[in-house]
Design an enzyme around this catalytic site. Sequence first.
Site, PDB file in Angstrom:
ATOM      1  N   LYS A 282       0.970  -1.016  -0.063  1.00  0.00           N
ATOM      2  CA  LYS A 282       0.057  -0.094   0.061  1.00  0.00           C
ATOM      3  C   LYS A 282       0.864   1.225   0.055  1.00  0.00           C
ATOM      4  O   LYS A 282       0.509   2.296  -0.373  1.00  0.00           O
ATOM      5  CB  LYS A 282      -0.994   0.060   1.333  1.00  0.00           C
ATOM      6  CG  LYS A 282      -1.932  -0.994   0.943  1.00  0.00           C
ATOM      7  CD  LYS A 282      -3.095  -0.807   2.321  1.00  0.00           C
ATOM      8  CE  LYS A 282      -4.322  -1.955   2.009  1.00  0.00           C
ATOM      9  NZ  LYS A 282      -5.368  -1.652   3.130  1.00  0.00           N
ATOM     10  N   ALA A 343      -1.589   0.525  15.749  1.00  0.00           N
ATOM     11  CA  ALA A 343      -0.589   1.700  15.067  1.00  0.00           C
ATOM     12  C   ALA A 343      -0.139   1.291  13.611  1.00  0.00           C
ATOM     13  O   ALA A 343       1.020   1.953  13.375  1.00  0.00           O
ATOM     14  CB  ALA A 343       0.121   2.414  15.809  1.00  0.00           C
ATOM     15  N   GLY A 344      -0.460   0.490  12.982  1.00  0.00           N
ATOM     16  CA  GLY A 344      -0.040  -0.135  11.659  1.00  0.00           C
ATOM     17  C   GLY A 344      -0.727   0.970  10.659  1.00  0.00           C
ATOM     18  O   GLY A 344      -1.494   1.924  10.661  1.00  0.00           O
ATOM     19  N   LEU A 368       4.986   1.895  21.344  1.00  0.00           N
ATOM     20  CA  LEU A 368       4.608   3.104  21.573  1.00  0.00           C
ATOM     21  C   LEU A 368       4.992   4.160  20.693  1.00  0.00           C
ATOM     22  O   LEU A 368       4.102   4.825  20.137  1.00  0.00           O
ATOM     23  CB  LEU A 368       4.982   3.699  23.132  1.00  0.00           C
ATOM     24  CG  LEU A 368       4.302   4.778  23.814  1.00  0.00           C
ATOM     25  CD1 LEU A 368       2.986   4.194  23.970  1.00  0.00           C
ATOM     26  CD2 LEU A 368       4.856   5.294  25.049  1.00  0.00           C
ATOM     27  N   TYR A 431     -11.745  -9.614   9.412  1.00  0.00           N
ATOM     28  CA  TYR A 431     -13.062 -10.292   8.672  1.00  0.00           C
ATOM     29  C   TYR A 431     -13.067 -11.936   8.771  1.00  0.00           C
ATOM     30  O   TYR A 431     -13.924 -12.388   8.498  1.00  0.00           O
ATOM     31  CB  TYR A 431     -13.325  -9.789   7.355  1.00  0.00           C
ATOM     32  CG  TYR A 431     -12.517  -9.939   6.202  1.00  0.00           C
ATOM     33  CD1 TYR A 431     -11.232  -9.126   6.190  1.00  0.00           C
ATOM     34  CD2 TYR A 431     -12.531 -11.113   5.439  1.00  0.00           C
ATOM     35  CE1 TYR A 431     -10.411  -9.609   4.879  1.00  0.00           C
ATOM     36  CE2 TYR A 431     -11.844 -11.550   4.358  1.00  0.00           C
ATOM     37  CZ  TYR A 431     -10.551 -10.640   4.274  1.00  0.00           C
ATOM     38  OH  TYR A 431      -9.697 -10.919   3.178  1.00  0.00           O
ATOM     39  N   GLY A 452     -15.571  -6.511  10.478  1.00  0.00           N
ATOM     40  CA  GLY A 452     -14.506  -6.406   9.319  1.00  0.00           C
ATOM     41  C   GLY A 452     -15.183  -6.519   7.883  1.00  0.00           C
ATOM     42  O   GLY A 452     -14.928  -5.712   7.011  1.00  0.00           O
TER      43      GLY A 452
HETATM   44  P1  ATR Z   1      -1.528  -3.152   8.969  1.00  0.00           P
HETATM   45  O1  ATR Z   1      -1.265  -2.425   7.779  1.00  0.00           O
HETATM   46  O2  ATR Z   1      -2.688  -4.316   8.674  1.00  0.00           O
HETATM   47  O3  ATR Z   1      -2.169  -2.335   9.897  1.00  0.00           O
HETATM   48  P2  ATR Z   1       0.853  -3.650  10.142  1.00  0.00           P
HETATM   49  O4  ATR Z   1       1.301  -2.042   9.960  1.00  0.00           O
HETATM   50  O5  ATR Z   1       2.003  -4.375  10.078  1.00  0.00           O
HETATM   51  O6  ATR Z   1      -0.484  -4.085   9.444  1.00  0.00           O
HETATM   52  O7  ATR Z   1       0.529  -3.175  11.744  1.00  0.00           O
HETATM   53  C1  ATR Z   1       0.167  -4.447  12.733  1.00  0.00           C
HETATM   54  C2  ATR Z   1      -0.499  -3.584  13.888  1.00  0.00           C
HETATM   55  O8  ATR Z   1      -0.761  -4.970  14.469  1.00  0.00           O
HETATM   56  C3  ATR Z   1       0.660  -2.818  14.780  1.00  0.00           C
HETATM   57  O9  ATR Z   1      -0.009  -1.973  15.671  1.00  0.00           O
HETATM   58  C4  ATR Z   1       1.261  -4.090  15.626  1.00  0.00           C
HETATM   59  O10 ATR Z   1       1.628  -3.369  16.613  1.00  0.00           O
HETATM   60  P3  ATR Z   1       3.488  -2.996  16.832  1.00  0.00           P
HETATM   61  O11 ATR Z   1       3.385  -1.844  16.195  1.00  0.00           O
HETATM   62  O12 ATR Z   1       3.694  -2.921  18.257  1.00  0.00           O
HETATM   63  O13 ATR Z   1       4.121  -3.874  15.833  1.00  0.00           O
HETATM   64  C5  ATR Z   1      -0.075  -4.840  15.935  1.00  0.00           C
HETATM   65  N1  ATR Z   1       0.543  -6.009  16.462  1.00  0.00           N
HETATM   66  C6  ATR Z   1       0.726  -7.424  15.722  1.00  0.00           C
HETATM   67  N2  ATR Z   1       0.921  -8.374  16.304  1.00  0.00           N
HETATM   68  C7  ATR Z   1       0.864  -8.005  17.644  1.00  0.00           C
HETATM   69  C8  ATR Z   1       0.850  -8.629  19.147  1.00  0.00           C
HETATM   70  N3  ATR Z   1       1.077  -9.901  19.020  1.00  0.00           N
HETATM   71  N4  ATR Z   1       0.285  -7.962  19.891  1.00  0.00           N
HETATM   72  C9  ATR Z   1      -0.170  -6.637  19.722  1.00  0.00           C
HETATM   73  N5  ATR Z   1      -0.222  -6.005  18.916  1.00  0.00           N
HETATM   74  C10 ATR Z   1       0.065  -6.471  17.782  1.00  0.00           C
END
Ligand code: ATR
Length: 480
Positions: A282, A343-344, A368, A431, A452
């Site tokens: 993306k 926050a992804g 954070l 989803y 979703g």
């Molecule tokens: P997307 O584009 O789908 O949002 P991403 O950018 O990889 O995917 O973001 C994944 C999100 O899931 C992030 O907020 C990630 O937290 P971190 O920023 O700390 O990595 C969160 N995430 C993934 N696995 C996790 C876990 N086991 N516990 C808590 N948060 C998780």
Amino acid sequence: MICLTLAEDSIEKAILKVEENREYIDLCELRMDALSPDEMKKAYAFPSLVNIPVILTFRRKIDGGRIEISERSRRLALLDALKGDFSYVDIEEDIKKSEVEDKAREKGIKIIRSLHDFEKVPEDIFSRLYHLSERGDIAKVAVTPKSFQDVLTLFRVEEELRGREKIVIAMGPFGVATRILYKKLGSFLTFCSDSEVAPGQLSAKTLKTEYMADKVNEQTAIYGIIGNPVMHSASPLMHNRGFHAINFNAIYVPFLVDNVRSFFMFAEYVKMRGFSVTVPFKVDVLSYLGNITREVKQIGSCNTVVRVPGMWKGINTDYYGFIKPIVKDIDDGRIKSALVIGAGGASHAIVWALRNYGVKVTILNRTLSRAENIAKLNLCDYDSIENAKKYEGSVDLIVQTTSVGLYPDEDKNPIEGFKFTGNEIVYDIIYKPKMTKLLKEAEKAGCHLHFGSEMLLEQGKLQFEAFTGYHYPHWVDSGL
Ligand code: ATR
């Protein structure tokens, strides 16, 4: 034509498979190497028992065959089977003129001259195809693309060997798109099976009813989704059903991509008019776009690319897809504050959408600094996910955007132990499954839920409009 590969160990089972798939297929391929030795003797009778055209194939072990057998015995078995009314027989590229070939010619059985490569797409593929077809036989290549660039090479086959009868098969995960778009490769058939006899094969039912692959013609426009992984995507079903319902001559295909650049070259080559973009591309697509919308600029990611005069334009339908199911609650003042978990990339689009509608947002994340980044860009608060309990009872909306709880980890909840009052609206953008662990707990407390699949459907409808210029047909079951 759609051809069902039969790798059953008995003729009876092979007949049964044909019956199960009859409405979806035009012909079938009997793989003699899968039959038990006793059953091989009955192979000759098979065509008259199924009453559709049959390809006779006895694969050698080195070409993916199921049985270790001497070359002499293999040829004798083929010769014996050719007593029957087969329409085609498959003979490998390196087999010199043989009794099998003579017998086939004598009986007017067409010869498919085949070349297999389970490792790669050979560099000299065009010339080898040319040689294969020289004697007027049908040239067949079954090769294994290792990258999307290789897939592009295979799409060029038609230009190089136009007018020659051929079968072009790309095996493995990169090859799936070529199995669906076989007609665009100039291939006169595609192989399918219920049990993935060769890597990447789809079922006959999927090819015929979901993709309507056999209806593709020169005018059919190609749309699709790029991602890695991508085969799980629900978008092909939704868009293909929509295209079909409004009689729009187009097909929507999942493209496994390893490199955005080669995909844009492909998109130009086949004159695509648009495509969807999913993880992890993306952001990567942005540098290929000549024009982007305000949403794409603000969110920094693009999930939809459409062709406009002279360039590609990027839009982001995730934003509207997310907000649509809850916009009334925002307008009515029912949602004034929100907790966004994660926050992804997805979170960024959602936070921006909520802020645009004047909702006060707090982002919770494991890392954070990522929460801080999005918070700063969108003037909102942030905190560590560990402090989730601090926010119990103080927000109107909770949005879950992480991958925690996604299939197959359905027993996970990113805010385990969080107590809902029952007044919150809880929205999980996962989803699969529809009902995540977080949603189950929210439901128990009496919360109103959003799924979703709602976001997916709404963003998909907007993509459909961007692709076709028409609304998604309301009478169609999108599969979501
Ligand atoms: P997307 O584009 O789908 O949002 P991403 O950018 O990889 O995917 O973001 C994944 C999100 O899931 C992030 O907020 C990630 O937290 P971190 O920023 O700390 O990595 C969160 N995430 C993934 N696995 C996790 C876990 N086991 N516990 C808590 N948060 C998780």
